[in-house]
Design an enzyme around this catalytic site. Structure first.
Site, PDB file in Angstrom:
ATOM      1  CG  HIS A  18      -0.225  -0.056   2.526  1.00 39.14           C
ATOM      2  ND1 HIS A  18       0.249  -1.247   3.045  1.00 39.14           N
ATOM      3  CD2 HIS A  18       0.127   0.896   3.423  1.00 39.14           C
ATOM      4  CE1 HIS A  18       0.832  -1.022   4.204  1.00 39.14           C
ATOM      5  NE2 HIS A  18       0.783   0.278   4.456  1.00 39.14           N
TER       6      HIS A  18
ATOM      7  CB  CYS B 121       2.227   1.820   9.743  1.00 43.01           C
ATOM      8  SG  CYS B 121       0.763   2.147   8.733  1.00 43.01           S
TER       9      CYS B 121
END
Length: 678
Positions: free
Chosen positions: A66, A190
């Protein structure tokens, strides 16, 4: 709001090869083919850069590459069910279910919430089983749309999540208030804040339920965050940081026993992290979040042994020191350019006795040269204190900065140079870290980071430097300087060859950074009568420019047909990157063909380093490439050395590509052969 996924964005039982880069390339190409991205290569570069930071494979045969990218025009999901499966770095098995999440750089909160909802659904075994058993693309789309329904997405919008016996899957249930259950809090985050942030939260929550623990998780994701209630934090016995980025507002958790690991460990080993947090809660010697919010996380980072901790601290110190050296070095060079090399003797008098309205004998050039030289010298004076201060910071966070700077200043006073700064910074960091872990009464805790830690850590580190270590380190520094000053002829060339090869070996990696750190740390010792440190800096900078320039030359001029269209495009960008001393411009080439590119890069860079040292080229600037020409002398020889190494590397790469057989196992599959649907 447009659909995140369509049937044209689903691949069933597709063979995309055995290389994760090839899989990501195929999926990003599909996004562009569907009109959802303007440039497939740009999207691939962003997705691959994210992949290199942290493996996106998670337990259960799933991978979620991603990224956010300027190339993406609308939020998109691509799902591929692979045969064969491909290794994405999971701890259990290769991944056969791949979800590529492509978000625009400025994606709105609603879309990000939907993407996050999908990511957290992937920790649900029933949902994953449904994806594996689905018989059509339409069924896949329906399952995904159900998982990203607005009511589910709302849960992923950044709210603090609570795992309770009643509901660990959705985290929506309130805290039970059961006094018999341990209470823990956690933060997950993250770099992109889309997938791993929420999957780690759900995995930790499920593990907490299995352990009979009440867990409250704050997801600091890209779609926002709702802070955990201060009353809940106060009641918690420990905090878990499953993060790859800094935790926002750490001060809320001051004094809590701390367990910290990368965010992916929260997905891969949540039961272990919960057990470690419970053990830390009852351990008086456990690492704790310091009183000002600066955690002692470095000592508790999992899978990091002592050598890695020291290396990370040293590189942190060098990275924070570089701006002082860069600005100072360039200003000193500018001072020499304007005022001549004798400015070193007259600069102080000129600044004190003159002004723009009362110019010295040399006129405005002499006055501005004196000003530039003195400002640069002042900046360079912070070299050792900044190095020591931020080494200590890397070990103990903010409580280490003051004792680290003090130890660095004492190292300078003792004549111990950058070696003394390194030792002083390590001592100050260790002392500050140890003090921050001590249990203190609540009323005294606020004084620890402000008064007690700076005082005691400074006494310890600087006292050792003054009483015991400063003299021997100063002697060692003098010996090192004498050795470097005595380098000439063959010995200087050998040093240049070694430093050059190191710069070309891993292109911004650890070996490269060791060579660069060595050059930058010694730059402050350079002077008109001691130019060896400047020569070393020139050798390192010139060598670091070779690999990207060579890849640009080979792929855009010498042998275009031996390179893919993507590599040719990367080659165009590598011209500017190489000229700017950004070694990472060659990484796409090295990643695609390491067995050819890396040896060629090391050889050509070594040639450049050797020529620089043999010719006595100097650089007073630690960065900038050809754009700091005024700080390099002689600049034509600097360019000639770079040209020689660039040509050597480019020719070796071309020869190896033409006459050696490439291992088929590292070929990237041709995305053009991938069907849009299967």
């Amino acid at each position: 709001m447009s659909q995140l996924i369509t049937t044209d964005l689903v691949l069933l039982d597709a063979d995309l090869g055995t290389d994760r880069a090839g899989v990501i390339r195929a999926l990003t190409k599909l996004v562009a083919e569907q009109g959802r991205a303007t440039d497939a290569e740009s999207l691939f570069d962003d997705a691959w850069a994210r992949e290199q930071k942290t493996d996106t494979g998670v337990p259960g045969g799933i991978a979620i590459p991603h990224c956010r990218s300027e190339a993406v025009t609308e939020p998109t999901l691509v799902m591929a069910r692979l045969n064969p499966a491909v290794d994405f770095g999971s701890t259990d098995a290769p991944a056969d279910l791949i979800f590529l999440i492509a978000a625009p750089a400025g994606a709105d909160k609603e879309h990000l919430a939907l993407l996050s909802a999908l990511a957290r659904s992937l920790v649900n075994p029933e949902f994953v089983d449904s994806l594996r058993s689905a018989g059509s693309r339409e069924e896949i789309v329906a399952l995904v749309e159900q998982a990203t329904a607005p009511e589910d997405a709302a849960l992923a919008a950044g709210a603090a999540t609570t795992a309770t016996a009643a509901s660990a899957a959705t985290h929506a249930a309130p805290a039970t208030g059961d006094a018999t259950r341990p209470v823990l809090v956690a933060v997950t985050a993250c770099p992109t804040g889309i997938a791993h942030t929420y999957m780690a939260a759900d995995s930790l929550a499920a593990a907490a339920e299995r352990a009979g623990v009440e867990l409250h998780v704050e997801t600091q994701g890209s779609s926002g965050a709702t802070p955990i209630d201060p009353a809940v934090i106060a009641a918690a016995s420990a905090v878990i940081f499953a993060v790859d980025v800094d935790v926002r507002d750490k001060g809320r958790f001051a004094g809590k026993a701390l367990i910290q690991s990368p965010v992916k460990r929260g997905i891969d080993a949540p039961d272990e992290m919960i057990a470690e947090a419970l053990a830390a809660a009852s351990d008086p010697n456990a690492a704790r979040v310091a009183g000002d919010g600066a955690s002692t996380e470095s000592s508790n980072t999992k899978d990091e042994h002592f050598g890695q901790t020291v290396k990370r601290a040293l590189l942190t110190g060098v990275s924070y020191m570089i701006p002082f050296v860069a600005g100072g070095g360039l200003l000193i060079a500018l001072g020499f350019l304007l005022g001549g090399y004798l400015i070193t003797d007259t600069a102080s008098d000129i600044i004190v006795q003159n002004s723009l309205w009362n110019l010295p004998d040399g006129g405005v050039a002499a006055y501005l040269g004196a000003a530039a030289f003195k400002i640069g010298a002042a900046s360079m004076g912070f070299l050792v204190p900044a190095l020591a201060g931020y080494i200590a910071y890397a070990i103990a966070d903010r409580p280490g900065i003051a004792p680290g700077f003090t130890a660095g200043a004492i190292a300078g006073l003792m004549g111990a140079g950058f070696l003394g700064g390194i030792v002083g910074g390590l001592l100050a960091g260790v002392a500050a870290h140890w003090l921050a872990q001590r249990k203190t009464p609540a009323w005294f805790r606020g004084l620890m980071p402000v008064v007690v830690i700076p005082l005691l850590a400074s006494i310890f580190a600087s006292g050792l430097m003054v009483l015991i270590l400063g003299g021997p380190i100063a002697s060692l520094t003098v010996a090192l300087n004498n050795f470097l000053n005595g380098l000439n002829g063959a010995s200087a060339i050998v040093l240049g060859l070694i430093l050059g090869a190191m710069m070309g070996f891993d292109l911004g990696g650890p070996v490269n950074k060791v060579a660069y750190s060595f050059a930058v740390a010694g730059l402050g010792a350079g002077a008109i009568d001691n130019q060896t440190p400047w020569m070393i800096m020139a050798a390192v900078m010139a060598s670091g420019m070779v690999a990207p320039l060579a890849m640009a030359l080979a792929s855009t001029v010498l042998a275009r047909r031996l390179f893919s269209p993507i590599e040719k495009e990367n080659g165009k960008a590598a011209w500017l990157l190489g000229a700017s001393f950004i070694s990472e411009g060659a990484i796409p080439f090295a990643a695609a063909d390491p067995l050819r590119v890396i040896p060629a890069s090391a050889i050509g860079s070594a040639v450049t380093g050797g020529i620089i040292m043999a010719a006595g080229v100097t650089s007073q600037a630690p960065h900038g490439g050809i754009f700091v020409f005024f700080a390099i002398n002689p600049f034509p020889m600097f360019l000639l050395a770079i040209a020689a190494g660039t040509l050597v590397t480019a020719l070796i790469v071309v020869v190896l590509k033409r006459f050696t057989r490439r291992n088929a196992g590292i070929e990237v599959p041709d995305a053009a052969k991938v069907p849009v649907a299967a």
